[in-house]
Design an enzyme around this catalytic site. Structure first.
Site, PDB file in Angstrom:
ATOM      1  N   GLY A  19     -27.794 -49.955  29.506  1.00 28.60           N
ATOM      2  CA  GLY A  19     -27.897 -48.536  29.841  1.00 28.60           C
ATOM      3  C   GLY A  19     -27.683 -47.680  28.612  1.00 28.60           C
ATOM      4  O   GLY A  19     -27.792 -48.152  27.482  1.00 28.60           O
ATOM      5  N   LYS A  79     -51.033 -58.708  25.682  1.00 24.58           N
ATOM      6  CA  LYS A  79     -50.113 -57.560  25.772  1.00 24.58           C
ATOM      7  C   LYS A  79     -50.072 -56.794  24.453  1.00 24.58           C
ATOM      8  O   LYS A  79     -50.015 -55.577  24.443  1.00 24.58           O
ATOM      9  CB  LYS A  79     -48.713 -58.057  26.146  1.00 24.58           C
ATOM     10  CG  LYS A  79     -47.687 -56.948  26.331  1.00 24.58           C
ATOM     11  CD  LYS A  79     -47.924 -56.178  27.615  1.00 24.58           C
ATOM     12  CE  LYS A  79     -47.029 -54.961  27.766  1.00 24.58           C
ATOM     13  NZ  LYS A  79     -47.602 -53.966  28.676  1.00 24.58           N
ATOM     14  N   CYS A 121     -31.622 -54.274  28.968  1.00 25.65           N
ATOM     15  CA  CYS A 121     -30.803 -55.379  28.489  1.00 25.65           C
ATOM     16  C   CYS A 121     -30.432 -56.299  29.652  1.00 25.65           C
ATOM     17  O   CYS A 121     -30.455 -55.911  30.807  1.00 25.65           O
ATOM     18  CB  CYS A 121     -29.528 -54.847  27.867  1.00 25.65           C
ATOM     19  SG  CYS A 121     -29.856 -53.709  26.522  1.00 25.65           S
ATOM     20  N   GLU A 163     -59.209 -53.284  34.141  1.00 30.08           N
ATOM     21  CA  GLU A 163     -58.417 -54.356  33.517  1.00 30.08           C
ATOM     22  C   GLU A 163     -58.001 -55.435  34.504  1.00 30.08           C
ATOM     23  O   GLU A 163     -58.053 -56.616  34.195  1.00 30.08           O
ATOM     24  CB  GLU A 163     -57.099 -53.771  32.987  1.00 30.08           C
ATOM     25  CG  GLU A 163     -57.100 -53.239  31.619  1.00 30.08           C
ATOM     26  CD  GLU A 163     -55.694 -52.802  31.237  1.00 30.08           C
ATOM     27  OE1 GLU A 163     -55.149 -53.423  30.338  1.00 30.08           O
ATOM     28  OE2 GLU A 163     -55.154 -51.842  31.826  1.00 30.08           O
TER      29      GLU A 163
HETATM   30  C1  F6R Z   1     -53.758 -51.234  28.856  1.00 30.54           C
HETATM   31  C2  F6R Z   1     -52.976 -51.611  27.689  1.00 30.54           C
HETATM   32  C3  F6R Z   1     -53.602 -51.492  26.349  1.00 30.54           C
HETATM   33  C4  F6R Z   1     -52.588 -50.976  25.342  1.00 30.54           C
HETATM   34  C5  F6R Z   1     -53.194 -50.992  23.916  1.00 30.54           C
HETATM   35  C6  F6R Z   1     -52.227 -50.401  22.912  1.00 30.54           C
HETATM   36  O1  F6R Z   1     -53.061 -51.431  30.047  1.00 30.54           O
HETATM   37  O2  F6R Z   1     -51.855 -52.027  27.810  1.00 30.54           O
HETATM   38  O3  F6R Z   1     -54.724 -50.674  26.385  1.00 30.54           O
HETATM   39  O4  F6R Z   1     -52.224 -49.680  25.707  1.00 30.54           O
HETATM   40  O5  F6R Z   1     -53.486 -52.302  23.557  1.00 30.54           O
HETATM   41  O6  F6R Z   1     -51.042 -51.102  22.867  1.00 30.54           O
HETATM   42  P1  F6R Z   1     -49.756 -50.473  22.208  1.00 30.54           P
HETATM   43  O7  F6R Z   1     -49.349 -49.313  23.020  1.00 30.54           O
HETATM   44  O8  F6R Z   1     -48.741 -51.577  22.214  1.00 30.54           O
HETATM   45  O9  F6R Z   1     -50.136 -50.061  20.815  1.00 30.54           O
END
Ligand code: F6R
Length: 624
Positions: free
Chosen positions: A115, A619, A2, A507
């Site tokens: 926290g 992301k 936060c 990556e």
């Molecule tokens: C690698 C990475 C991706 C994610 C994948 C799943 O560094 O970030 O391989 O792990 O796209 O994403 P989540 O965990 O958000 O389902």
């Protein structure tokens, strides 16, 4: 994590800016607090709120789930001070009611908090005559302050003192936190820090408090970092700091960072900052959940009676890094919980023949909780009638609404596209789940559970020891950065870490990297090995180090340089580079992974890659 901002002053910044001009019709204090919240947006959040205190208008609170821009800061022309908060949910979903600030029953005291209050359930039980309006751990704090003020006012007949009340309340809180409290009729902001960052900004006629300096950098660069156990009272242009009740002086430092660098805590990239955050994010993951003496965990999850005892299979579904966390966890479920555990890439998952839906637990591991492939797998599992469960970093995310139960990894927001701290927190959370399931099923004795929990307890400190060795990793990265390809190997718990190490490197550096089960090298990949292809090996506890080293030697015989993450006290003399991994048993490969994260980071950094936003990657992948 936060974000916190607090401001007390005239509403004009130190450099003479009229802060009110930034906020349209809202007054200066509200404008500065609102701008502080915008400055904190980069940290990631799901809700925001402010509390403003006016000389005669009293306390006014506004808060909501959603974006800072959607928050209407109230017009309080006589405001003298105020606090604001961006929330990343850990207890209770992101709703308007759960957003901070939280208030006492009378609405006289408002608190923002970063926290976790680990003992909030006990404290809440003691406050049974108070009216609670949220699901948060935070809300106990204003109610405890209310109690303190009421008790003191009986004694002194003057309504008690906010500073004394916060000090007394602080003694009752277990956990890590930074808190800021304001009270109607009191012209101070009272703050306390234990375990979560809090920095004061010093102005001529103003004082600021924030979780990081970016919140107020345009107003002052003169700052004081509070230490754990400090409590401070901020007035316009004056700050008093106390430690264990005694007044103390803390140095005033001048920050030279620009806002962009300050957001990254002085690191060049979010990824490196997040790698370095792992000791504290892991502490947050584990906080209040380990009962080492009893050999048990409290993950706040429940299953129907008898479900775990009758369980036939745990099926983990996930993508990318989360999939590797799942592969790690599957081994722990088999070993600790005595249940068959399989892992499936979410986009490939089908419920499959020969399984019994009501004796299968499908566990979706997803940092974001929004990955389309993982959601698709959860929907297929739900349609087949299986019980579903999520392990995620994001309260209120889509996955949490579609599964039967959830455990949150509490790693805080992750901004770098490459997952780092969330991988460690995913594995730690899954390890706790494996202990919980094993204990429930009677498959894991108390002594064995204690040993795993003790390893988990040592994880943050062990990761810190690895981070302290970063210079050694940087040197290795410089030496091997121009290699043709990189191969990562391990066995048992070392396999998912080898796969994750290779993923991280490809990556962000765009180099060719592959991870293998070490025993597989000789079944094909060995043909690729040359003096230009370093082999990085996980040679720790839980990763069958000696057998793995045999495979590494096969690669070395073909000329490959070899780098290994080796358990403390062990030695493989032929390695070209040996990284020492502190002794934490079953979670040692997770600590080894921190070396691999740093290696990937430094190779990519040497090459000037776009580390936080690698090409072609997002992301959160919300398309199938
Ligand atoms: C690698 C990475 C991706 C994610 C994948 C799943 O560094 O970030 O391989 O792990 O796209 O994403 P989540 O965990 O958000 O389902």
């Amino acid at each position: 994590m936060c974000g916190i901002i607090g401001y007390v002053g005239t509403g004009v910044g130190k450099d003479g800016d009229d802060a009110a001009s930034d906020g349209g019709t809202i007054d200066g204090v509200g404008a500065i607090v609102h701008k502080g919240l915008r400055n904190l947006e980069y940290r990631g959040y799901d809700s925001a709120g402010v509390a403003l205190v006016g000389e005669s208008s009293g306390l006014t609170v506004a808060k909501r789930s959603g974006e800072v821009d959607g928050l209407t800061v109230p017009d309080v022309p006589d405001a003298t001070h105020g606090v604001g908060h961006t929330r990343w949910s850990t207890h209770g979903p992101p709703t308007d009611a759960n957003a901070h600030p939280h208030t006492d029953c009378a609405g006289d005291v408002a608190v923002v908090h970063n926290g976790i209050v680990e003992n909030y359930e006990e404290l809440k039980a003691e406050l049974s005559d108070h009216e609670f309006t949220s699901d948060t751990d935070t809300e106990v704090i204003p109610h405890l302050i209310e109690e303190e003020l009421a008790g003191a006012s009986d004694e002194d007949g003057e309504g008690g003192d906010l500073l004394a009340a916060v000090r007394n309340v602080e003694d009752r809180l277990v956990g890590s936190y930074a808190i800021c409290a304001v009270r109607e009729g009191d012209d101070r902001i009272v703050v306390a820090r234990r375990g979560s960052p809090l920095v004061l900004g010093r102005g001529e006629d103003a004082a600021f408090v924030a979780s990081d300096v970016t919140a107020f950098l345009e107003h002052t660069r003169d700052v004081t970092y509070l230490e754990d156990g400090d409590v401070a009272a901020l007035e316009a242009g004056d700050v008093s700091i106390f430690h264990h009740g005694e007044p103390v002086e803390r140095a005033v430092e001048t920050v030279s960072w620009e806002a962009d660098a300050a957001e990254k805590g002085g690191y060049e990239h979010y990824m490196r900052k997040e790698i370095h955050e792992q000791p504290s994010s892991l502490r947050q993951t584990l906080a209040g959940r380990l009962d080492v003496d009893a050999g048990d965990v409290d993950l706040d999850v429940s299953f129907p009676p008898g479900f775990l005892a009758d369980l036939e299979e745990i099926r983990i579904v996930a993508c990318g890094t989360s999939y590797y966390a799942g592969r790690y966890a599957a081994q722990l479920f088999e070993e600790l919980a005595g249940v068959r555990a399989t892992v499936e890439i979410a986009s490939e998952y089908e419920f499959g023949a020969g399984r019994t839906p009501d004796r299968t637990l499908v566990v979706a591991v997803t940092q974001s909780g929004e990955t389309a492939d993982t959601l698709g797998a959860v929907r297929r599992a739900n349609a087949a009638g299986a019980r579903t469960f999520a392990v995620t970093n994001t309260l209120g995310s889509t996955v949490t609404r579609e599964v039967d139960g959830t455990a949150f990894i509490r790693a805080g927001p992750e901004i770098g596209v490459a997952a780092t701290k969330t991988f460690a927190s995913q594995v730690a959370t899954l390890a706790m789940l494996a202990v919980a399931v094993g204990r429930d099923r009677g498959a894991l004795g108390a002594a064995d559970a204690r040993s795993v929990l003790d390893d988990l307890r040592g994880l943050p400190g062990a990761v810190q020891q690895v981070l302290d060795e970063e210079a050694q990793v940087r040197e290795a990265a410089r030496e091997y950065q121009d290699s043709e390809a990189f191969f990562f190997v391990g066995r048992a718990l070392g396999v998912p870490v080898a796969l994750e190490g290779a993923l991280k490197l490809k990556e962000i550096s765009y180099d060719h990297a592959e991870g293998f089960a070490a025993g597989e090298l000789k079944h094909g990949p060995l043909a690729l090995v040359t003096p230009e292809t370093p082999v990085l090996a996980v040679l720790t506890d839980g990763a069958r180090a000696n057998e793995t080293m045999n495979n590494v030697t096969e690669a070395q015989t073909r000329g490959a340089p070899a780098l290994g993450c080796v358990s403390e006290g062990e030695e493989f003399g032929t390695l070209d580079v040996s990284f020492e991994v502190p002794d934490v048993g079953v979670v040692e490969p997770i600590v080894a992974n921190v070396y691999l994260q740093l290696f990937a980071y430094h190779v990519a950094n040497e090459k000037g890659r776009s580390i936080d936003k690698p090409r072609n990657l997002a992301k959160s992948v919300t398309v199938e």
